[in-house]
Write a protein that holds these residues in place. Structure first.
Motif, PDB file in Angstrom:
ATOM      1  N   PRO A  18       0.830  -1.210   0.000  1.00  0.00           N
ATOM      2  CA  PRO A  18       0.000   0.000   0.000  1.00  0.00           C
ATOM      3  C   PRO A  18       0.862   1.256   0.000  1.00  0.00           C
ATOM      4  CG  PRO A  18      -0.042  -1.072   2.146  1.00  0.00           C
ATOM      5  CD  PRO A  18       0.649  -2.016   1.216  1.00  0.00           C
ATOM      6  N   LEU A  19       0.278   2.320  -0.480  1.00  0.00           N
ATOM      7  CA  LEU A  19       1.039   3.565  -0.638  1.00  0.00           C
ATOM      8  C   LEU A  19       1.572   4.077   0.698  1.00  0.00           C
ATOM      9  CD1 LEU A  19       1.874   5.454  -2.940  1.00  0.00           C
ATOM     10  CD2 LEU A  19      -0.129   6.845  -2.438  1.00  0.00           C
ATOM     11  N   HIS A  20       0.818   3.867   1.770  1.00  0.00           N
ATOM     12  CA  HIS A  20       1.276   4.381   3.062  1.00  0.00           C
ATOM     13  C   HIS A  20       2.492   3.615   3.596  1.00  0.00           C
ATOM     14  CE1 HIS A  20      -0.395   1.025   5.389  1.00  0.00           C
ATOM     15  NE2 HIS A  20      -1.500   1.134   4.687  1.00  0.00           N
ATOM     16  N   HIS A  21       2.942   2.592   2.868  1.00  0.00           N
ATOM     17  CA  HIS A  21       4.202   1.930   3.216  1.00  0.00           C
ATOM     18  C   HIS A  21       5.368   2.923   3.155  1.00  0.00           C
ATOM     19  CE1 HIS A  21       7.463  -1.038   3.206  1.00  0.00           C
ATOM     20  NE2 HIS A  21       7.930  -0.447   2.127  1.00  0.00           N
ATOM     21  N   LEU A  22       5.240   3.948   2.333  1.00  0.00           N
ATOM     22  CA  LEU A  22       6.305   4.942   2.189  1.00  0.00           C
ATOM     23  C   LEU A  22       6.233   6.041   3.246  1.00  0.00           C
ATOM     24  CD1 LEU A  22       6.215   5.379  -1.697  1.00  0.00           C
ATOM     25  CD2 LEU A  22       7.767   3.961  -0.347  1.00  0.00           C
ATOM     26  N   GLN A  23       5.297   5.936   4.154  1.00  0.00           N
ATOM     27  CA  GLN A  23       5.119   6.958   5.181  1.00  0.00           C
ATOM     28  C   GLN A  23       6.381   7.105   6.033  1.00  0.00           C
ATOM     29  OE1 GLN A  23       1.308   6.823   7.336  1.00  0.00           O
ATOM     30  NE2 GLN A  23       2.537   6.771   9.210  1.00  0.00           N
ATOM     31  N   ASN A  24       6.816   8.360   6.187  1.00  0.00           N
ATOM     32  CA  ASN A  24       7.974   8.723   7.023  1.00  0.00           C
ATOM     33  C   ASN A  24       9.292   8.133   6.519  1.00  0.00           C
ATOM     34  OD1 ASN A  24       6.258  10.118   8.842  1.00  0.00           O
ATOM     35  ND2 ASN A  24       5.849   8.218   9.950  1.00  0.00           N
ATOM     36  N   LYS A  25       9.354   7.727   5.247  1.00  0.00           N
ATOM     37  CA  LYS A  25      10.592   7.180   4.684  1.00  0.00           C
ATOM     38  C   LYS A  25      11.303   8.229   3.829  1.00  0.00           C
ATOM     39  CE  LYS A  25       8.983   2.365   4.522  1.00  0.00           C
ATOM     40  NZ  LYS A  25       9.805   1.929   5.651  1.00  0.00           N
ATOM     41  N   ARG A  26      12.609   8.024   3.664  1.00  0.00           N
ATOM     42  CA  ARG A  26      13.384   8.832   2.725  1.00  0.00           C
ATOM     43  C   ARG A  26      13.663   7.984   1.487  1.00  0.00           C
ATOM     44  NH1 ARG A  26      17.734  10.961   5.592  1.00  0.00           N
ATOM     45  NH2 ARG A  26      16.954  13.100   5.533  1.00  0.00           N
ATOM     46  N   VAL A  27      13.297   8.519   0.332  1.00  0.00           N
ATOM     47  CA  VAL A  27      13.360   7.744  -0.904  1.00  0.00           C
ATOM     48  C   VAL A  27      14.090   8.555  -1.977  1.00  0.00           C
ATOM     49  CG1 VAL A  27      12.005   6.602  -2.689  1.00  0.00           C
ATOM     50  CG2 VAL A  27      11.207   6.564  -0.337  1.00  0.00           C
ATOM     51  N   CYS A  28      14.985   7.893  -2.697  1.00  0.00           N
ATOM     52  CA  CYS A  28      15.652   8.497  -3.852  1.00  0.00           C
ATOM     53  C   CYS A  28      14.885   8.137  -5.119  1.00  0.00           C
ATOM     54  CB  CYS A  28      17.088   7.996  -3.963  1.00  0.00           C
ATOM     55  SG  CYS A  28      18.158   8.577  -2.635  1.00  0.00           S
ATOM     56  N   ILE A  29      14.833   9.081  -6.047  1.00  0.00           N
ATOM     57  CA  ILE A  29      14.071   8.887  -7.282  1.00  0.00           C
ATOM     58  C   ILE A  29      15.005   9.052  -8.474  1.00  0.00           C
ATOM     59  CG2 ILE A  29      12.196   9.774  -8.705  1.00  0.00           C
ATOM     60  CD1 ILE A  29      10.877  10.767  -6.121  1.00  0.00           C
ATOM     61  N   ASP A  30      15.096   7.996  -9.272  1.00  0.00           N
ATOM     62  CA  ASP A  30      15.792   8.086 -10.558  1.00  0.00           C
ATOM     63  C   ASP A  30      14.905   8.934 -11.480  1.00  0.00           C
ATOM     64  OD1 ASP A  30      17.022   7.778 -12.996  1.00  0.00           O
ATOM     65  OD2 ASP A  30      17.288   5.610 -12.820  1.00  0.00           O
ATOM     66  N   LEU A  31      15.211  10.214 -11.585  1.00  0.00           N
ATOM     67  CA  LEU A  31      14.304  11.160 -12.237  1.00  0.00           C
ATOM     68  C   LEU A  31      14.060  10.816 -13.701  1.00  0.00           C
ATOM     69  CD1 LEU A  31      12.595  13.657 -11.808  1.00  0.00           C
ATOM     70  CD2 LEU A  31      14.599  15.074 -12.278  1.00  0.00           C
ATOM     71  N   SER A  32      15.068  10.356 -14.392  1.00  0.00           N
ATOM     72  CA  SER A  32      14.901  10.008 -15.805  1.00  0.00           C
ATOM     73  C   SER A  32      13.878   8.884 -15.975  1.00  0.00           C
ATOM     74  CB  SER A  32      16.241   9.594 -16.412  1.00  0.00           C
ATOM     75  OG  SER A  32      17.149  10.676 -16.404  1.00  0.00           O
ATOM     76  N   CYS A  33      13.916   7.888 -15.092  1.00  0.00           N
ATOM     77  CA  CYS A  33      12.957   6.781 -15.187  1.00  0.00           C
ATOM     78  C   CYS A  33      11.535   7.277 -14.971  1.00  0.00           C
ATOM     79  CB  CYS A  33      13.310   5.702 -14.166  1.00  0.00           C
ATOM     80  SG  CYS A  33      14.791   4.756 -14.574  1.00  0.00           S
ATOM     81  N   TRP A  34      11.342   8.149 -13.988  1.00  0.00           N
ATOM     82  CA  TRP A  34      10.006   8.681 -13.755  1.00  0.00           C
ATOM     83  C   TRP A  34       9.514   9.490 -14.948  1.00  0.00           C
ATOM     84  CZ3 TRP A  34       8.026  10.761  -8.444  1.00  0.00           C
ATOM     85  CH2 TRP A  34       7.770   9.674  -7.610  1.00  0.00           C
ATOM     86  N   MET A  35      10.371  10.275 -15.550  1.00  0.00           N
ATOM     87  CA  MET A  35       9.940  11.102 -16.674  1.00  0.00           C
ATOM     88  C   MET A  35       9.605  10.242 -17.889  1.00  0.00           C
ATOM     89  SD  MET A  35       9.860  13.884 -15.195  1.00  0.00           S
ATOM     90  CE  MET A  35       9.325  14.885 -16.558  1.00  0.00           C
ATOM     91  N   VAL A  36      10.332   9.148 -18.065  1.00  0.00           N
ATOM     92  CA  VAL A  36      10.001   8.231 -19.166  1.00  0.00           C
ATOM     93  C   VAL A  36       8.646   7.582 -18.920  1.00  0.00           C
ATOM     94  CG1 VAL A  36      10.675   6.081 -20.303  1.00  0.00           C
ATOM     95  CG2 VAL A  36      12.394   7.815 -19.818  1.00  0.00           C
ATOM     96  N   GLN A  37       8.381   7.179 -17.681  1.00  0.00           N
ATOM     97  CA  GLN A  37       7.077   6.603 -17.351  1.00  0.00           C
ATOM     98  C   GLN A  37       5.956   7.598 -17.605  1.00  0.00           C
ATOM     99  OE1 GLN A  37       7.312   5.362 -13.262  1.00  0.00           O
ATOM    100  NE2 GLN A  37       8.409   3.465 -13.725  1.00  0.00           N
ATOM    101  N   LEU A  38       6.114   8.817 -17.113  1.00  0.00           N
ATOM    102  CA  LEU A  38       5.072   9.832 -17.255  1.00  0.00           C
ATOM    103  C   LEU A  38       4.924  10.281 -18.701  1.00  0.00           C
ATOM    104  CD1 LEU A  38       6.013  11.891 -14.080  1.00  0.00           C
ATOM    105  CD2 LEU A  38       3.973  10.490 -14.387  1.00  0.00           C
TER     106      LEU A  38
END
Length: 588
Positions: A18-38
């Motif tokens: 579930p999305l709330h699994h990420l609650q209070n976590k620090r996460v790095c985002i490979d920005l290029s991968c996200w932009m390709v997805q979007l």
């Protein structure tokens, strides 16, 4: 891309959380991968006009911000030299790479064309993130390698990337995809599950990349993911890279030759081509020349990244402020949103994030043995009061008012967040609601119940009235005859009996009349109409003439006579009280 077919091999380790699994976590985002997805959401998109990719990024970020998920964008740096051939092949000798083929071996890495369309999309995403308080780390080379290093060093709890080679760089927790809205979730892969279920560690995954092909190697022909997995697993995690360093991939050829099935028999017919492949990529026949597989292994084990103690990493790990004015400008420029619409989208999420931080502060204090009342907490609670209970998508929530937060008056937050941050507010809310709760009014009877009670009372009263009337006439009524003769009394009694036998209901059904033999009528009884508001009419003393025209005075059934029966009096009182209660309910 990463490693060919690696996601298929890891399918059994996929988890949907579930999305709330990420609650209070620090996460790095490979920005290029996200932009390709979007970018692929709308196949007919025009990046510089409708900005759908940027709008999708905005909604992803606001959902994660509300969970107090600390985000770090990581962007690609230069293209590694070992990846240049793959890069050029993908772009069909694209315009971003300008070096000649003969000079590629002399270049350690190649700067990207920052003026390309995709690079402009990355710039817009970084600007949007910075306005929301999300920093960006520009990697030296591969963004997924930098994300993996931060995760390996426990500087973040996980990485968002769709490049499977992020595991080869050392990542431990990878989120491949994210879904928002009702039932929002993330697709997660844990390296611990891969090691436990499949028996593959980092070294084994690097070996699979050499066999199957990746961004850094073309791989071997004739081997699928299942066969490659079996071969790598048979060698073992701890020694597989040493064997490759010493003898190349010749052990793969030996493993293939030992197979007896048809698939591997066909591959054995291509021994010469495999030997040629191994010779090209470096084999034990050319010991004087450096083994090219070692270059691939070193690229995965020692990527060019900012170290954990570097200034660049420290900068992105610090908390960055939310820039409201800058966000208004970006949303107006790209989405044509007025500031009010932007605030409506983002301010409740920012406020919710601050409340999570306040809850974490109280939780940390409690774990240290410091139990402070709400009013003595050093940081002021952002919630002023609870307005009312709400339920969103089946989840218990509270509508709360906020303490001077950019003009935001109220919004809806999860109930568990209020319980963690300020349970005292819930107690105050319940007490206030209990005091203001009105007394329970007497439940109103239904129409069917009222009708049933009325019928029962009317039938009972009617039967009592009829009985008392007949009894009065026969035993208690005093009849005065003008001539006082016994013959007149007998004649009156006989007439009364005849009248009882010939009585009938009149046409409107409201009164019962007795018909005299001569044609005159005398009222015998009346049915009470409770619906009509007209007052009860008193009965006048009836006068009748007998055959000798003598006047007979009959005493009327008055209220005083009916009251002589205690049972009748009790029923009448019940009827009056019942009618009064119905009127009171209608008035209220």
């Amino acid at each position: 891309m990463g490693v060919k077919n690696l996601w298929d091999i890891l399918e059994s380790c996929k988890k949907t959380l579930p999305l709330h699994h990420l609650q209070n976590k620090r996460v790095c985002i490979d920005l290029s991968c996200w932009m390709v997805q979007l970018q692929s959401v709308n196949k007919s998109y025009r990046p510089q006009i409708n900005k759908l990719y940027l709008r999708g990024l905005f909604h992803r970020l606001r959902a994660l911000i509300a969970l107090n998920c600390s985000l770090i964008f990581v962007a690609d740096g230069s293209i590694p030299a070992i990846k240049l051939s793959t890069y050029r092949r993908r772009l069909n000798a694209g315009s971003e790479v300008t070096q000649d083929d003969k000079n590629l071996d002399k270049v350690s890495s190649l700067r990207r064309n920052m003026g390309s369309e995709f690079s402009c999309m990355i710039k817009e995403a970084k600007a949007l993130g910075l306005a929301l308080g999300i920093p960006c780390l520009d990697g030296i080379e591969e963004a997924e390698a930098q994300c993996a290093l931060l995760n390996l060093e426990s500087l973040c709890d996980g990485c968002f990337s769709s490049d499977s080679d992020i595991f080869l760089f050392g990542a431990r927790t990878v989120y491949r995809d994210i879904c928002l809205g009702e039932g929002g979730h993330v697709v997660c892969y844990e390296m611990a599950d891969i090691e436990r279920k499949l028996g593959f560690g980092r070294n084994s995954l690097i070996t699979l990349a050499l066999i199957l092909g990746s961004d850094y190697s073309q791989g071997l022909h004739g081997l699928g993911p299942e066969s490659a997995s079996q071969i790598v697993k048979s060698v073992g995690e701890n020694v597989v890279l040493q064997r490759i360093a010493s003898e190349g991939l010749s052990f793969v050829k030996k493993a293939k030759n030992s197979k007896k099935d048809r698939h591997f028999s066909k591959c054995n017919n291509k021994t010469d081509s495999i030997n040629q492949e191994i010779n090209i990529n470096g084999s034990d026949h050319s010991s004087e020349r450096e083994n090219p597989f070692s270059q691939v292994i070193d690229a995965y084990l020692n990527p060019k990244c900012y170290s954990a103690d570097s200034e660049a990493v420290h900068r992105v790990l610090t908390q960055h402020p939310f820039q409201r004015a800058r966000l208004h400008q970006i949303c107006e420029q790209f989405f044509e949103w007025p500031p009010e619409k932007t605030d409506k989208y983002i301010l409740p999420k920012i406020a919710e994030r601050d409340l999570w931080r306040f809850a974490n502060l109280r939780l940390t204090s409690s774990e240290l043995g410091i139990e402070l009342p709400l009013l003595k907490v050093p940081v002021k609670c952002p919630v002023t009061e609870i307005i009312k209970r709400r339920k969103l998508q089946g989840k218990e929530c509270f509508e709360v008012s906020w303490e001077a937060f950019y003009g935001l008056k109220s919004s809806v937050v999860p109930a568990d967040l209020i319980e963690g941050a300020c349970p005292e507010k819930i107690v105050d809310f319940e007490n206030t609601r209990a005091q203001a709760k009105p007394k329970k009014s007497k439940p109103r009877s239904s129409a069917a119940e009222i009708d049933q009670k009325l019928k029962a009372l009317l039938l009972d009263i009617e039967s009592k009235s009829s009985t008392n009337h007949n009894a009065s006439f026969s035993s208690r009524a005093t009849v005065t005859l003008e001539d006082g003769t016994a013959a007149a009394k007998a004649d009156f009694t006989r007439q009364h009996q005849l009248l009882d036998e010939e009585s009938e209901i009149n046409t409107d059904g409201n009164s019962i009349m007795t018909r005299h033999p001569t044609g005159s009528t005398v009222t015998k009884n009346e049915i009470i109409d409770l619906v009509s508001p007209s007052p009860v009419q008193s009965r006048n003393v009836s006068r009748t003439r007998d055959m000798n025209c003598q006047l007979i005075n009959a005493i009327e059934l008055s209220d005083s006579e009916t009251e002589s029966s205690p049972e009748h009096e009790r029923k009448a009182r019940e009827l009056k009280l019942f009618i009064a209660s119905i009127r009171d309910d209608d008035i209220s």
